[in-house]
Design an enzyme around this catalytic site. Structure first.
Site, PDB file in Angstrom:
ATOM      1  N   ARG A  99       0.855  -1.189   0.000  1.00  0.00           N
ATOM      2  CA  ARG A  99       0.000   0.000   0.000  1.00  0.00           C
ATOM      3  C   ARG A  99       0.893   1.241   0.000  1.00  0.00           C
ATOM      4  NH1 ARG A  99      -2.922   3.029   4.619  1.00  0.00           N
ATOM      5  NH2 ARG A  99      -3.951   4.579   3.325  1.00  0.00           N
ATOM      6  N   HIS A 144      -3.121  11.021   0.409  1.00  0.00           N
ATOM      7  CA  HIS A 144      -2.682  10.797   1.791  1.00  0.00           C
ATOM      8  C   HIS A 144      -2.135  12.136   2.309  1.00  0.00           C
ATOM      9  CE1 HIS A 144      -1.299   7.494   4.745  1.00  0.00           C
ATOM     10  NE2 HIS A 144      -0.963   8.634   5.318  1.00  0.00           N
ATOM     11  N   ASN A 330      -8.017   1.769   9.415  1.00  0.00           N
ATOM     12  CA  ASN A 330      -6.761   1.981  10.144  1.00  0.00           C
ATOM     13  C   ASN A 330      -7.067   1.899  11.634  1.00  0.00           C
ATOM     14  OD1 ASN A 330      -5.639   2.454   7.669  1.00  0.00           O
ATOM     15  ND2 ASN A 330      -5.137   4.602   8.050  1.00  0.00           N
ATOM     16  N   TYR A 332      -5.376   1.634  15.567  1.00  0.00           N
ATOM     17  CA  TYR A 332      -4.169   1.746  16.383  1.00  0.00           C
ATOM     18  C   TYR A 332      -4.425   1.634  17.881  1.00  0.00           C
ATOM     19  CZ  TYR A 332      -1.458   3.431  12.342  1.00  0.00           C
ATOM     20  OH  TYR A 332      -0.809   3.533  11.147  1.00  0.00           O
TER      21      TYR A 332
HETATM   22  C1  PNW Z   1      -1.950   7.395  10.532  1.00  0.00           C
HETATM   23  N1  PNW Z   1      -4.715   9.153  16.095  1.00  0.00           N
HETATM   24  O1  PNW Z   1      -2.183   8.567  11.226  1.00  0.00           O
HETATM   25  C2  PNW Z   1      -1.535   7.845   9.134  1.00  0.00           C
HETATM   26  O2  PNW Z   1      -2.341   7.297   8.126  1.00  0.00           O
HETATM   27  C3  PNW Z   1      -0.096   7.627   8.819  1.00  0.00           C
HETATM   28  O3  PNW Z   1       0.313   8.523   7.819  1.00  0.00           O
HETATM   29  C4  PNW Z   1       0.731   7.747  10.077  1.00  0.00           C
HETATM   30  O4  PNW Z   1       2.095   7.708   9.827  1.00  0.00           O
HETATM   31  C5  PNW Z   1       0.309   6.601  10.991  1.00  0.00           C
HETATM   32  O5  PNW Z   1      -1.070   6.633  11.256  1.00  0.00           O
HETATM   33  C6  PNW Z   1       1.054   6.565  12.309  1.00  0.00           C
HETATM   34  O6  PNW Z   1       0.771   7.696  13.081  1.00  0.00           O
HETATM   35  C7  PNW Z   1      -2.786   8.629  12.454  1.00  0.00           C
HETATM   36  O7  PNW Z   1      -4.504  10.187  16.744  1.00  0.00           O
HETATM   37  C8  PNW Z   1      -2.568   9.775  13.201  1.00  0.00           C
HETATM   38  O8  PNW Z   1      -5.493   8.263  16.536  1.00  0.00           O
HETATM   39  C9  PNW Z   1      -3.212   9.959  14.407  1.00  0.00           C
HETATM   40  C10 PNW Z   1      -4.081   8.976  14.867  1.00  0.00           C
HETATM   41  C11 PNW Z   1      -4.295   7.821  14.120  1.00  0.00           C
HETATM   42  C12 PNW Z   1      -3.644   7.653  12.929  1.00  0.00           C
END
Ligand code: PNW
Length: 495
Positions: A99, A144, A330, A332
């Site tokens: 990706r 992006h 996505n 996290y």
């Molecule tokens: C993503 N949050 O960003 C992005 O898609 C990527 O470009 C980035 O490098 C990656 O996660 C890691 O940070 C995020 O605050 C930024 O929950 C912030 C959050 C989640 C994803």
């Protein structure tokens, strides 16, 4: 001899202890395993051979810089020159897909369709060719975060003409690359573009207009997505036979007290404000009711004559509905939620209009990123909620991963991957979820937005002090390789 045996037994017990709660069922052969990156974070070559300026070029070149250590993406991982090396790493990993994103202003320097930069076209052609030669499926994000500065000068995501400008760009990409690309994602995490870019203003283009430009941006992103999907559907699908989706991110929001209806409602509300504000229009044709109600009520109380959240026309609703072939997720982290005791009457924007309080308890394991604690269980909950809410749509995890200090002995990343992938697999197995693949963020340590190069998400370390940007595998490479080869999270699977 004796201590050695004890050590071996100890290690075995440890592995069993660490693994026995992990899913030990084999992933199906069709399940995709890949890695993700994004153009601005890895390419460099910010003004090479006719590339136009993007809002992230402009933003990171400000003095004083808003980025940690004054870092910029001017050179980044130099993937503009080193893409063959990147593909070699992907081949070594054995991934099914890669990706990456296309930089709009590398192909269209001003963002508009009248001037095409052939060098930019050649770059992506060469990258896609290299992937195809090696049997790796290109999985392409069209946007992006890196709006062409020329488009930003016209208002960027605040200008409703961007629907046309974006769909012109999308059509060009389908035309140029669509014979080889079967997976297209229009937007990555539009929430960050709109909330951070036009609401709080901490990301490029730095516009501070919470709850006003922020919602104009969301509105225009959704219309631009639908327009691009229709271009593909009407002009390319029959011959190219690919899929067009969107990548949406959300934390999981856990009710603080699971037996309190108010906390359960707070979780649903925040999910709708975070995920639903993008997904509900695309699956059902309009914003979620709770979002419309809250924003209108608060806007009127704040002295506006109408909701700060724009309305879709009936024609637009029809055009929006049903425009996701494959949903990118996505995932996290998670937060605990409950209703705000006293909502801020003046607050505007997603974060205030939801009227939900969220926090991460101190005893959740921290990473090196302020926003992220380790909550594998939350990813399982999130994908189950998405499946419940949108009728079990085809999904792919387009990003998941963790940062660390950059050590090559990244055992913490291995544990993270095992636990998150296990949680997602449990959710799939127990609920028949249609999740088609998983993608690690990220292949390489790269430019992590406001944190610059200090926050390291890569499976491969990159030496940013060396002009060669030398790539070195971390320990997690071995783990991910084995997982992809055996399709099994633990040492051995039962089927
Ligand atoms: C993503 N949050 O960003 C992005 O898609 C990527 O470009 C980035 O490098 C990656 O996660 C890691 O940070 C995020 O605050 C930024 O929950 C912030 C959050 C989640 C994803």
């Amino acid at each position: 001899m004796y201590p050695l045996i004890l050590l071996v037994i100890g290690c075995l017990l440890n592995t069993i202890k660490a693994d026995n709660h992990l899913n030990n069922m084999t992933f199906p052969d069709t399940f995709m395993f890949g890695c993700a990156t994004a153009a601005y974070q890895i390419e460099g070559g910010w003004n090479a051979n006719g590339k136009g300026e993007s809002i992230w070029d402009r933003f990171t070149h400000q003095v004083p810089s808003p980025i940690k250590n004054n870092d910029t993406g001017d050179v980044a991982c130099d993937s503009y020159h080193k893409y063959k090396e990147d593909v070699a790493l992907l081949v070594d990993l054995g991934v099914t897909h890669y990706r990456f994103s296309i930089s709009w202003s590398r192909i269209l320097p001003t963002g508009l369709i009248n001037e095409i930069n052939l060098d930019g076209v050649d770059y992506y052609r060469a990258l896609i060719h290299e992937l195809k030669e090696n049997n790796i499926e290109p999985f392409v994000t069209l946007f992006h975060y890196d709006t062409p500065q020329g488009i930003e000068d016209l208002g960027g995501w605040r200008n409703s003409f961007i629907e046309t400008w974006f769909s012109d760009y999308a059509r060009l990409c389908f035309e140029l690359f669509g014979d080889d690309v079967k997976y297209w994602m229009t937007f990555n995490e539009a929430k960050q573009t709109c909330v951070l870019g036009y609401g709080t203003g901490v990301y490029a283009p730095g516009v501070k207009s919470p709850g006003v430009a922020e919602y104009m941006c969301i509105h225009n992103v959704l219309k631009a997505h639908a327009a691009a999907w229709h271009v593909y559907n009407d002009e390319f699908r029959a011959t190219q036979k690919g899929q067009v989706g969107i990548v949406i991110d959300s934390s999981w929001f856990q009710p603080e007290n699971e037996s309190l209806q108010a906390d359960i409602d707070a979780s649903e509300t925040l999910l709708q404000f975070t995920f639903g504000i993008f997904a509900t229009p695309l699956y059902m044709g309009d914003y979620p009711d709770i979002v419309k109600e809250n924003v209108e009520r608060r806007s009127l109380a704040q002295g506006y004559l109408r909701s700060r959240l724009p309305e879709f026309t009936e024609e637009e609703k029809i055009k929006l509905k049903g425009t996701v072939d494959l949903l990118g997720v996505n995932t996290y982290t998670s937060s605990m939620v409950r209703p705000l005791d006293v909502p801020d009457p003046e607050g505007k924007g997603l974060n205030s209009d939801c009227e939900v309080y969220q926090y991460q308890p101190d005893d959740w394991e921290k990473t090196d990123d302020v926003w992220m604690r380790v909550t594998p269980w939350g990813s399982g909950e999130l994908v189950k909620w998405i499946a419940r809410t949108y009728g079990n749509p085809p999904m792919i995890i387009t990003e998941n991963g963790r940062s660390d200090t950059g050590t090559l002995d990244d055992d913490a990343r291995i544990t993270f991957l095992m636990e998150y992938i296990s949680s997602i697999k449990n959710a799939m197995d127990d609920n028949n979820l249609d999740i088609r693949g998983y993608t690690v963020w990220s292949l390489l340590d790269n430019f992590e937005w406001l944190f610059g190069y200090s926050s390291k998400f890569g499976l491969y370390q990159v030496d940013f002090d060396s002009p060669d940007r030398t790539r070195t595998p971390k320990k997690s490479v071995e783990y991910y390789k084995k997982l992809i080869r055996t399709r099994c999270i633990v040492d051995s699977c039962v089927n």
